[in-house]
Design a protein around this motif. Structure first.
Motif, PDB file in Angstrom:
ATOM      1  N   GLY A 165       9.225  69.305 -25.090  1.00 58.14           N
ATOM      2  CA  GLY A 165       7.995  69.858 -24.552  1.00 58.14           C
ATOM      3  C   GLY A 165       6.854  68.857 -24.595  1.00 58.14           C
ATOM      4  O   GLY A 165       6.023  68.799 -23.685  1.00 58.14           O
ATOM      5  N   VAL A 166       6.814  68.040 -25.654  1.00 55.90           N
ATOM      6  CA  VAL A 166       5.777  67.007 -25.752  1.00 55.90           C
ATOM      7  C   VAL A 166       5.965  65.969 -24.651  1.00 55.90           C
ATOM      8  O   VAL A 166       4.986  65.490 -24.057  1.00 55.90           O
ATOM      9  CB  VAL A 166       5.798  66.342 -27.142  1.00 55.90           C
ATOM     10  CG1 VAL A 166       4.779  65.208 -27.213  1.00 55.90           C
ATOM     11  CG2 VAL A 166       5.505  67.377 -28.229  1.00 55.90           C
ATOM     12  N   ILE A 167       7.213  65.607 -24.362  1.00 62.09           N
ATOM     13  CA  ILE A 167       7.464  64.734 -23.217  1.00 62.09           C
ATOM     14  C   ILE A 167       6.917  65.377 -21.948  1.00 62.09           C
ATOM     15  O   ILE A 167       6.302  64.710 -21.108  1.00 62.09           O
ATOM     16  CB  ILE A 167       8.973  64.438 -23.053  1.00 62.09           C
ATOM     17  CG1 ILE A 167       9.481  63.565 -24.192  1.00 62.09           C
ATOM     18  CG2 ILE A 167       9.243  63.759 -21.709  1.00 62.09           C
ATOM     19  CD1 ILE A 167      10.957  63.221 -24.089  1.00 62.09           C
ATOM     20  N   GLY A 168       7.128  66.685 -21.830  1.00 62.49           N
ATOM     21  CA  GLY A 168       6.622  67.396 -20.659  1.00 62.49           C
ATOM     22  C   GLY A 168       5.116  67.356 -20.555  1.00 62.49           C
ATOM     23  O   GLY A 168       4.559  67.184 -19.457  1.00 62.49           O
ATOM     24  N   VAL A 169       4.416  67.512 -21.691  1.00 60.04           N
ATOM     25  CA  VAL A 169       2.953  67.434 -21.680  1.00 60.04           C
ATOM     26  C   VAL A 169       2.505  66.046 -21.222  1.00 60.04           C
ATOM     27  O   VAL A 169       1.639  65.895 -20.354  1.00 60.04           O
ATOM     28  CB  VAL A 169       2.386  67.750 -23.079  1.00 60.04           C
ATOM     29  CG1 VAL A 169       0.888  67.481 -23.117  1.00 60.04           C
ATOM     30  CG2 VAL A 169       2.664  69.197 -23.453  1.00 60.04           C
ATOM     31  N   GLY A 170       3.100  65.011 -21.825  1.00 61.03           N
ATOM     32  CA  GLY A 170       2.746  63.663 -21.429  1.00 61.03           C
ATOM     33  C   GLY A 170       3.089  63.381 -19.983  1.00 61.03           C
ATOM     34  O   GLY A 170       2.315  62.739 -19.258  1.00 61.03           O
ATOM     35  N   SER A 171       4.233  63.876 -19.550  1.00 57.29           N
ATOM     36  CA  SER A 171       4.663  63.656 -18.172  1.00 57.29           C
ATOM     37  C   SER A 171       3.718  64.318 -17.181  1.00 57.29           C
ATOM     38  O   SER A 171       3.357  63.739 -16.151  1.00 57.29           O
ATOM     39  CB  SER A 171       6.087  64.186 -17.986  1.00 57.29           C
ATOM     40  OG  SER A 171       6.528  63.987 -16.677  1.00 57.29           O
ATOM     41  N   THR A 172       3.300  65.535 -17.495  1.00 52.41           N
ATOM     42  CA  THR A 172       2.357  66.230 -16.616  1.00 52.41           C
ATOM     43  C   THR A 172       1.038  65.482 -16.534  1.00 52.41           C
ATOM     44  O   THR A 172       0.459  65.299 -15.455  1.00 52.41           O
ATOM     45  CB  THR A 172       2.115  67.662 -17.120  1.00 52.41           C
ATOM     46  OG1 THR A 172       3.375  68.360 -17.178  1.00 52.41           O
ATOM     47  CG2 THR A 172       1.171  68.409 -16.191  1.00 52.41           C
ATOM     48  N   ALA A 173       0.558  65.014 -17.684  1.00 51.50           N
ATOM     49  CA  ALA A 173      -0.681  64.240 -17.699  1.00 51.50           C
ATOM     50  C   ALA A 173      -0.530  62.955 -16.901  1.00 51.50           C
ATOM     51  O   ALA A 173      -1.424  62.568 -16.134  1.00 51.50           O
ATOM     52  CB  ALA A 173      -1.088  63.927 -19.142  1.00 51.50           C
ATOM     53  N   GLY A 174       0.600  62.283 -17.070  1.00 45.67           N
ATOM     54  CA  GLY A 174       0.820  61.039 -16.346  1.00 45.67           C
ATOM     55  C   GLY A 174       0.882  61.233 -14.853  1.00 45.67           C
ATOM     56  O   GLY A 174       0.286  60.460 -14.090  1.00 45.67           O
TER      57      GLY A 174
END
Length: 413
Positions: free
Chosen positions: A269-278
């Motif tokens: 999920g943290v990867i997902g947060v970073g990915s969405t921000a990126g």
């Protein structure tokens, strides 16, 4: 058509972005739930980590490789048809995986169903966004593929919760039904060309110049012979060998450290947060600072993040890695289609992206499964992580070569 008031009130291109967002969220979100199922599949079928990892690698290979077929078909028959078919196959593959009696049937159901399904939907959905935008192409593309980031954020925890509540089989069935129904509905919003709605790219009035922007571009045969395409292909191939390893192995890596299952799945999920921000911020930023130079930074950022994984020994260090990795990975995915459209135009962009993404397919096929078999041999992820750092740096060097001014085609915008 004498008035442009309707397009100024609402530009249908944003509906295209919303549809592509939903398709990428459901397609890739379903695919990236695999890490939550890895341990249950190991236990259910007595398979090794390398054997189970190969399920994801097979699916990943197919959903990138099949763009070479789905891209041209979408250029000819429309993205709506291809995306709808793709989401139906994703749902069917998940349901059949839930009914599998052995690991071979999981290969067929998940590997082929999800792999072919995402392969049918992804390139058509992302490719059509490039035709609807020129000035804000990076931002629109980033929004569209941010569905992958949000899917990575919400779908694995949802899958883990369903596994705890109903078991892994019912979890697969419920996820499959959800992905198919909502994915097909959203796919019907896709329209191949802004001229079909009476406007040009970016919502500009439909005049000769706007129509030319929507239709211009070189053919696939012309594109693949350019140094720009060769460089983009080589950089994407190198990057893909390492970039998908965390999606399969970060959760078991965390579990091996003694981190709780709930916290381990949260890292995805943290990867997902970073990915969405990126995808959201870096895609828009690339429009201002230069999409081509930004691509180099994304590869270098992925390598830097992987260095953190190499030294991580607790949850919070892994969470830092997950966020930074997700951010640069998300930026990479957002910028690649826009850079390709800048170089080669939008007329045949679906077909060109389809060929380009075969590079990612080969990396996805080899990287995660090789990491799993390496773990089976030496019971450590150190070698796969170091190899992932190395190939990411190679990708950055190749991308830097591609972006040199003398290598840019005149049609680049």
């Amino acid at each position: 058509m004498t008035s442009t008031s309707a397009p100024s009130r609402f530009f249908y291109g944003w509906a295209i972005v919303a549809a592509a967002f939903a398709v990428t969220l459901l397609g890739f979100g379903s695919a990236y739930t695999f890490s939550a199922f890895l341990k249950p599949l190991e236990q259910e079928f007595g398979a090794s980590r390398g054997e189970v990892s190969l399920v994801f690698s097979l699916a990943g290979f197919l959903y990138f490789a099949l763009g070479i077929v789905s891209g041209p078909l979408a250029d000819r028959f429309g993205a709506r048809l291809m995306a709808s078919l793709g989401m139906l196959l994703v749902g069917t593959g998940l349901v059949l995986a839930g009914l599998a009696r052995n690991i071979t049937e999981v290969y067929v159901a998940y590997g082929l169903g999800v792999g072919i399904g995402v392969g049918c939907a992804y390139v058509p959905a992302v490719g059509v966004v490039q035709r609807w935008f020129v000035r804000r192409r990076g931002f629109a593309s980033g929004l569209a593929v941010s569905g992958i980031g949000l899917g990575t954020l919400v779908m694995p925890p949802l899958a883990a919760w369903l596994i705890d509540m109903a078991g892994w089989r019912q979890a697969y069935i419920l996820l499959g039904l959800f992905a198919a129904l909502l994915g097909i509905v959203m796919s019907w919003l896709l329209v191949n060309d802004p001229r079909q709605r009476g406007v040009g790219p970016d919502g500009d009035p439909l005049d000769a110049a706007a129509g030319k922007n929507a239709a211009q571009g070189i053919t696939v045969g012309e594109a693949v012979r350019t140094r720009q395409f060769i460089g983009l292909y080589a950089a994407s191939l190198a990057c893909a060998f390492g970039v998908f390893v965390p999606f399969v192995h970060l959760v078991p890596y965390a579990l091996d450290l003694g981190i709780s299952p709930a916290s381990a799945v949260l890292l995805l999920g943290v990867i997902g947060v970073g990915s969405t921000a990126g995808r959201f911020f870096l895609g828009g930023l690339a429009d201002r600072m230069g999409r081509h130079a930004s691509l180099v930074l994304m590869h270098a950022g992925i390598a830097a993040a992987l260095v953190i994984w190499a030294v991580a020994g607790d949850f919070w260090t892994l969470a830092l890695f997950a966020f930074l990795f997700g951010m640069f990975y998300g930026g990479w995915v957002a910028i690649i289609p826009s850079v390709a459209a800048d170089y080669f135009g939008g007329r045949h962009i679906g077909s060109i992206l389809g060929v380009l993404y075969t590079s990612v397919a080969f990396g996805t096929l080899i990287g995660p499964s090789a990491a799993g078999f390496a773990f089976d041999i030496n019971h450590s992820y150190r070698l796969p992580i170091l190899a992932s750092i190395a190939v990411s740096l190679i990708a950055a060097a190749i991308a830097l070569w591609v972006t040199r001014p003398r290598n840019r085609p005149e049609r680049s915008t």
